[in-house]
Design a protein around this motif. Structure first.
Motif, short mmCIF file in Angstrom:
data_model
loop_
_atom_site.label_atom_id
_atom_site.label_comp_id
_atom_site.label_asym_id
_atom_site.label_seq_id
_atom_site.Cartn_x
_atom_site.Cartn_y
_atom_site.Cartn_z
N LEU A 43 31.01 38.20 45.28
CA LEU A 43 31.16 36.76 45.04
C LEU A 43 30.91 35.98 46.33
N ASN A 44 31.39 36.51 47.45
CA ASN A 44 31.16 35.84 48.73
C ASN A 44 29.67 35.79 49.06
N GLY A 45 28.94 36.74 48.50
CA GLY A 45 27.49 36.77 48.73
C GLY A 45 26.78 35.59 48.08
N SER A 82 33.97 30.13 43.62
CA SER A 82 35.32 29.95 44.19
C SER A 82 36.38 30.20 43.12
N ASP A 83 36.11 29.65 41.93
CA ASP A 83 37.06 29.85 40.81
C ASP A 83 37.23 31.33 40.52
N LEU A 84 36.11 32.03 40.51
CA LEU A 84 36.16 33.46 40.19
C LEU A 84 36.93 34.25 41.24
N LEU A 85 36.80 33.82 42.49
CA LEU A 85 37.57 34.50 43.55
C LEU A 85 39.08 34.37 43.30
N LYS A 86 39.47 33.17 42.86
CA LYS A 86 40.90 32.95 42.55
C LYS A 86 41.30 33.80 41.34
N VAL A 87 40.44 33.78 40.33
CA VAL A 87 40.74 34.54 39.11
C VAL A 87 40.89 36.03 39.46
#
Lengths: 816, 152
Positions: A43-45, A82-87
Motif C-alpha cells: 500500500l505504501n508503494g 491511506s484508508d486501507l492502511l488504517k483498515v
C-alpha cells in the motif's frame, strides 16, 4: 466476558474496555505480522506512484484542467490507500479479538458443562439417599439391633453379679484344687461372656460363634450351680441367642438390599447403615464388608450431620474429605434412618452413601478437555475442580495437579460468586495460558457445594493459525458478507475493503481511459495507473485472504462449539437414562410389588398402588408407573385416573413386556425406544423402562410380573435440548438455533423446532456425518428444509453400564 | 484499439474506450414511472439529469441473487463530446450522455484489427455489432445506437 490480562475484567460490564491487539502484541503470530508488513509495504508503494502520476500530468499537458484531472485522480487513490492502511491495522485487531471471544465462549461453556454435569449427577444422589433410607428393612434391622443390644446390656449386668459370686467362691478355703481349677475356668468363661455382652456391634458376632456362645452359656450355667448361684435366667439366655440369630438374618437381608442398590446404581463405592452410636452395621461392599462393619464413624461429619436432620426429606452432604471407611477422600451423602421408616420418626441410625466422585470427575474432566487429532489432551491443557477453599478435589493430571493440593491460580479465580465465570491469562505450570473458571450455581433445587471448574489452555493454542486446518467448506464473499455467523464488525470491514478495492480500481481505470483519450501524450500515464490497479488489487486481495482466514477460524470454532453442545446434549440424556435404568432395577425388587403379585388381593394391589404413587411423587420425571402381572394384566399404577383405562388392556403381546418376562435376573431391564405406546394413548411418544418383579424379591427368583416406568420423555428431553442450545451473552438462545435427537433409524424423536423438524422426520446422515462411531462427534454444513445450517452431531456412547440406544444429538445453527 | 471489458453476471461484454467518459460506483437511482424495465431511472450527474439503463435487463439477464442491483456504472460521452480521434474512427454514441449499469469492470484490453469478428447470422442480436477475441475468448461488443433503438 473476555479474556483479559487482569482477571477482574468482565466484558458484560458496559464500562469494560475491550483489549486491543496492536500488531506488536505477542499474541499476533509471526505469519500474521509478516502478512501485515506485506500489505503495508504494497500500500505504501502506491504513494510514490501517485507522486509520479502528478509529475507526469505536468509533463504531458499544459492544459490546467487536464492536469487537475490527473492530480485529482491521484489524490483519490492516495486517500483510499491511506484508508486501507488504517483498515489493515484494525483488521488484525478484529481478527484476534474475534478469536479470543470465540475461544472464551467455548472454554467458558466447557467449564460450565463440567461443573453442571457433576451438579446434575449430585442432585440425583440427594434423591437416592433420602429414598433408600426409607426402606423398612434398614429401620427394622437397626431397631432389632438396638433391642438385642439392650438385652445384652441386661445380661451383662447379670453376668457381672455372677462373676462377683464366682470370685468370692474361688477365694473360699473349702474349694479344692480341682474346684479351684474349675473355678478359674468358670471365671475365664464369664469374662469371655462379658466381652460378648459388651461387644459394641453385635453384628460383628459371626453365626459360627453362635454354637460356641450356646456352649459357653451352658457351661457357665452348669458351673455356677457349684456355688449355688442361679443368676442367669435360662429362658432369657435362650431368647437372646435366638434374637441374635434373627438379628443376623436381618443384617444379611439389609446387606443384600444394599448390594442390590449398589448393583443398580453403580455410581457408589459403598452404601452403609450405621447404628446410633456410630458403629457401622451393614455395608453394600461385599469384598470390603468385613473391614468396614464395626468401624465407628461417630466423629465424622456425615454421620453427625445425618443424626441432626429434621425429617425424612433432609439430608447431609460431606464435601470431599478423608473418612475411616475408605482410603481415598470421600464425598458422602447421608440421612437419618428413622423409627419404622416414618418420615418424622425418631432417629435410630444413619445411611451414608459414598459416591464415586473421583471416578465420575475423571470421566467428565477427561471427556471435556481439549484434545488433539490423536484424541490425547493437548499438552498444557488442564481441567480441574476446586472446593470452596481452593483445594483441588479432582484434576485431569494427578501428577501436576494432585488432589488436596492448592492450584496456582489467581485469587480472582478462587473467590467467585455463585454461578460466576471469569477468564484471564496467567502463567500456569510455566506456560502462558488462558484460564477460565466457573463456579457452580447448583442444579434445580440442589445448591451445589461451592465448587469451581477451571479449564486451562495454552495461549498459543488460542491464537494458533487456522490456515492449516482442513476445511470442509469454501469461504466465499457471499458467506463473508451475508452469513449471520460472521460477526457484524468483520462483515463491515470486509465490505469496506471491497469498496476501497473497487474504488481504487475504478479510479485507475478512469485514469487509463483518460490517458488513452490523450492519445500519445497519455502514454506515460498508462503504466502508472496499471501499477496502481495491480498494487491496490494485491493489497486488498491479501486483506480479503486474511478475512477469509478469519471467517474460516470463526466457522471452525462455531463447528467445534456445536460439536460440544451436541456432545453435552447426548451426555446429559445418557446420564439421565442411566439413572432411569437404575431406578427400574431397584424398584422392581421392592417387597410391596412382589407381595402384590405373589399374593394377589385387593389389599396388596392397593398397597402397591400407594407405593407407586409415593415413588412417583418423589420422582417427577415419570408420567406413570405401572405394575403388570405375568399374564400381562394391569395390577396397579401411580396415576389413579388412568386405572380404569389400563385395567381393560392386555399387555402380554407388547415387546417390552415380553423382554422383562424373559430377563435372566434382577440386574437386567428392558426398554421400549421412543415410540407410541398403548400405555399412553394420548402421547405421540413414550419411553418405557421395564423390570421383572421376582418371587420373594430374589435376584434370580421366578418372574411374577413386570414393573413399567414411563419416563416423561418429551418434557425432559426437550428441556435438555433447550439447555444445550448456543446462547447469546444475555443467555438467550441465538436466533434460529435448533436441537433434536434422532433414534437409530435417524428419525427425530424430540425437537426444539417441531415446525421445521417435526417428530418422525428422517434426517439423512450424508457425508461428513455418516458412519459415526460410538461417542464420536462431527460437524459441518448441511442443507435441511431448504435452509443451510452448520451442525454438530454426537453419537451416544452410553454412560457406565448403560450402553445407550444408538441415538444421536444434533445442534444446528443457520448460516444465513 | 482499446476496449473496456465488463461483466453482466458471468457474461462478458466489450465497449470501445472512446465512448467512455468515466467509471463510477452506481449511486441511488430514482425510478421513472412508465418507462421500460431497461431504464433503471435518472441520475443527477454533476447537475445534469442523465438516463441510466440497466444493461442486465436489456440482455434479459436476471440477477443471480434476486433483488441485487448492478454495482457499477459506465458514463458514456454524448456524440458531441467524443474526441476527434473517436469521431475519425467512426465511433457512434448517443446524442445525450448515457449511463450503463453493469456488475463490474474486468479490464481494459488492446486489440488488433485481426481480432475483430462479425456476429454469426444465426446468433444475431440487435445490441451486438461484432466480436473481439481476447485470450482465446470471443467477447461481444455493445452497440450503443442499437441499444438506444430498442428503447424507442
Amino acid at each position: 466476558m473476555s479474556l483479559s490480562s487482569s482477571p477482574t475484567v468482565n466484558q458484560d460490564s458496559p464500562a469494560t474496555k475491550r483489549r486491543q491487539f496492536s500488531i506488536f502484541d505477542p499474541a499476533i503470530t509471526f505469519e500474521h505480522r509478516e502478512f501485515y508488513e506485506t500489505i503495508v509495504n504494497r500500500l505504501n508503494g502506491i504513494f510514490p506512484l501517485c507522486s509520479q502520476g502528478k509529475s507526469a500530468s505536468v509533463e504531458i499537458s499544459e492544459n490546467p484542467t487536464e492536469r487537475q484531472q490527473v492530480t485529482d485522480l491521484m489524490k483519490q487513490v492516495e486517500q483510499f490507500a491511506s484508508d486501507l492502511l488504517k483498515v489493515n491495522k484494525e483488521l488484525f485487531n478484529q481478527f484476534y479479538q474475534s478469536k479470543e471471544d470465540l475461544h472464551q465462549a467455548i472454554l467458558s461453556t466447557t467449564a460450565h458443562n463440567t461443573i453442571n454435569l457433576i451438579d446434575r449427577n449430585l442432585l440425583e444422589r440427594t434423591c437416592d439417599v433420602r429414598w433408600w433410607a426409607l426402606e423398612l428393612s434398614f429401620s427394622d434391622c437397626i431397631s432389632f439391633a438396638l433391642k438385642t443390644k439392650e438385652e445384652a446390656s441386661h445380661l451383662a449386668e447379670e453376668t457381672a453379679k455372677l462373676r462377683n459370686l464366682a470370685n468370692l467362691s474361688n477365694r473360699s478355703e473349702s474349694i479344692t484344687l480341682q474346684e479351684d481349677q474349675q473355678g478359674k475356668g468358670l471365671l475365664a468363661q464369664i469374662d469371655e461372656l462379658t466381652k460378648i455382652w459388651n461387644q459394641p456391634v453385635l453384628a460383628l458376632l459371626k453365626p459360627e460363634m453362635f454354637v460356641h456362645l450356646e456352649r459357653l452359656l451352658e457351661d457357665i450355667t452348669e458351673g455356677s450351680k457349684e456355688f449355688g448361684a442361679d443368676r442367669l435366667n435360662q429362658g432369657e439366655l435362650t431368647g437372646f441367642t435366638e434374637n441374635l440369630k434373627e438379628l443376623h438374618l436381618k443384617l444379611d437381608f439389609a446387606n443384600l438390599r444394599l448390594e442390590d442398590i449398589n448393583n443398580s446404581y453403580t455410581l457408589y463405592r459403598d452404601i452403609v447403615i450405621v447404628g446410633p452410636q456410630g458403629y457401622i452395621i451393614a455395608s453394600s461392599n461385599r469384598t470390603n464388608r468385613d473391614k468396614v462393619v464395626g468401624i465407628n464413624v461417630a466423629e465424622e461429619d456425615w454421620f453427625r450431620g445425618a443424626m441432626e436432620t429434621l425429617d425424612g426429606n433432609s439430608y447431609y452432604t460431606q464435601d470431599v474429605q478423608p473418612s475411616k471407611i475408605e482410603s481415598q477422600n470421600s464425598l458422602v451423602y447421608s440421612t437419618a434412618i428413622r423409627k419404622n421408616s416414618e418420615e418424622h420418626g425418631d432417629v435410630i441410625g444413619v445411611m451414608g452413601v459414598f459416591f464415586d466422585f473421583q471416578g465420575e470427575a475423571d470421566l467428565i474432566l477427561n471427556e471435556y478437555i481439549p484434545k488433539n487429532e490423536k484424541h490425547q489432551p493437548i499438552d498444557g491443557c488442564y481441567s480441574l475442580f476446586t472446593n470452596q477453599q481452593g483445594q483441588i478435589i479432582a484434576s485431569s493430571d494427578e501428577v501436576i495437579l494432585p488432589t488436596s493440593s492448592f492450584a496456582h491460580i489467581p485469587k480472582a479465580h478462587r473467590y467467585l460468586d455463585t454461578g460466576e465465570n471469569i477468564g484471564s491469562y496467567t502463567v500456569f505450570e510455566g506456560k502462558e495460558s488462558a484460564l477460565v473458571s466457573c463456579k457452580t450455581a447448583g442444579y434445580l433445587e440442589y445448591e451445589g457445594l461451592g465448587w469451581t471448574a477451571h479449564l486451562v489452555i495454552p495461549k498459543e493454542d488460542v491464537f494458533k493459525s487456522d490456515v492449516e486446518q482442513s476445511s470442509i467448506f469454501e469461504i466465499n464473499s457471499q458467506l463473508l458478507t451475508e452469513s449471520c455467523l460472521i460477526p457484524k464488525v468483520n462483515q463491515e470491514t470486509f465490505l469496506k475493503v471491497q469498496d476501497d478495492k473497487e474504488a481504487i480500481q475504478l479510479i485507475s481505470l478512469n485514469g487509463i481511459v483518460f490517458a488513452s483519450k490523450l492519445g500519445r501524450r497519455g502514454v506515460a500515464l498508462g503504466p502508472i495507473f496499471q501499477q496502481v490497479t495491480q498494487t491496490g488489487s494485491f493489497a486488498t486481495e491479501k486483506m480479503e485472504e486474511l478475512l477469509e482466514e478469519m471467517a474460516l477460524g470463526v466457522f471452525n470454532l462455531y463447528l467445534k462449539s456445536l460439536e460440544n453442545f451436541s456432545k453435552q446434549a447426548i451426555d446429559i440424556i445418557d446420564r439421565n437414562l442411566f439413572e432411569r435404568s437404575a431406578d427400574i432395577r431397584w424398584w422392581s425388587t421392592d417387597q410391596v410389588f412382589w407381595d402384590a403379585l405373589q399374593s394377589p388381593s385387593e389389599e396388596t394391589a392397593q398397597k402397591a398402588g400407594n407405593r407407586l404413587r409415593v415413588i412417583n411423587g418423589n420422582y417427577t420425571m415419570y408420567r406413570n408407573l405401572v405394575l403388570i402381572d405375568a399374564q400381562g394384566e394391569f395390577v396397579a399404577c401411580s396415576r389413579t385416573e388412568l386405572e380404569r383405562e389400563l385395567r381393560q388392556m392386555d399387555f402380554a403381546d407388547q415387546s417390552w413386556f415380553q423382554s422383562a418376562m424373559r430377563a435372566r435376573d434382577s440386574s437386567q431391564y428392558g426398554v421400549a425406544d421412543v415410540n407410541q405406546s398403548p400405555l399412553e394413548k394420548k402421547k405421540q411418544t413414550s419411553l418405557i423402562y421395564v423390570g421383572s418383579v421376582r418371587e420373594n424379591g430374589t435376584r434370580t427368583g421366578e418372574v411374577l410380573g413386570v414393573l413399567a416406568i414411563l419416563f416423561d420423555w418429551d418434557k425432559e428431553a426437550n428441556s435438555v435440548l433447550q439447555s444445550c442450545l448456543p446462547r447469546t451473552n444475555k443467555s438467550e438462545p441465538i436466533d434460529g438455533v435448533i436441537g433434536f435427537y434422532t433414534n437409530q433409524d435417524c428419525e427425530i424423536i424430540e425437537t426444539t423446532d417441531p415446525v421445521s423438524f417435526p417428530l418422525g422426520q428422517v434426517i439423512q446422515m450424508t457425508p461428513p456425518f455418516d458412519g459415526l462411531k460410538s461417542g464420536e462427534s462431527r460437524s459441518g454444513f448441511i442443507q435441511l428444509a431448504d435452509r443451510q445450517y452448520i451442525m454438530g452431531v454426537t453419537q451416544t456412547k452410553g454412560y457406565r453400564e448403560y450402553s445407550g440406544l444408538n441415538w444421536k444429538a444434533h445442534i444446528l445453527r443457520p448460516v444465513y | 484499439m482499446k476496449y473496456v471489458i465488463f461483466a453482466l453476471q458471468s457474461k462478458k461484454f466489450g465497449i470501445d474506450i472512446h465512448l467512455i467518459h468515466e467509471f463510477s460506483k452506481a449511486p441511488y437511482i430514482s425510478a421513472v414511472l412508465g418507462q421500460s424495465s431497461k431504464v433503471a431511472g435518472l441520475v443527477n450527474l454533476r447537475g445534469r439529469i442523465t438516463l441510466a439503463l440497466d444493461l442486465g435487463c436489456c440482455f434479459d439477464l436476471a440477477p443471480e441473487i434476486k433483488g441485487t442491483k448492478p454495482k457499477t456504472m459506465i458514463v458514456l460521452d454524448s456524440q458531441d463530446n467524443l474526441s476527434d480521434e473517436a469521431k475519425a474512427l467512426g465511433v457512434v454514441s448517443h446524442t445525450e450522455p448515457l449511463i450503463l449499469l453493469i456488475d463490474r469492470i474486468i479490464s481494459i484490453v488492446e486489440v488488433e484489427a485481426t481480432d475483430f469478428h462479425p456476429v454469426p447470422s444465426q446468433k444475431e442480436n440487435d445490441l451486438i455489432d461484432g466480436l473481439i477475441q481476447v485470450d482465446n475468448e470471443l467477447i461481444p461488443l455493445l452497440s450503443i445506437p442499437q441499444l438506444i433503438n430498442t428503447l424507442a
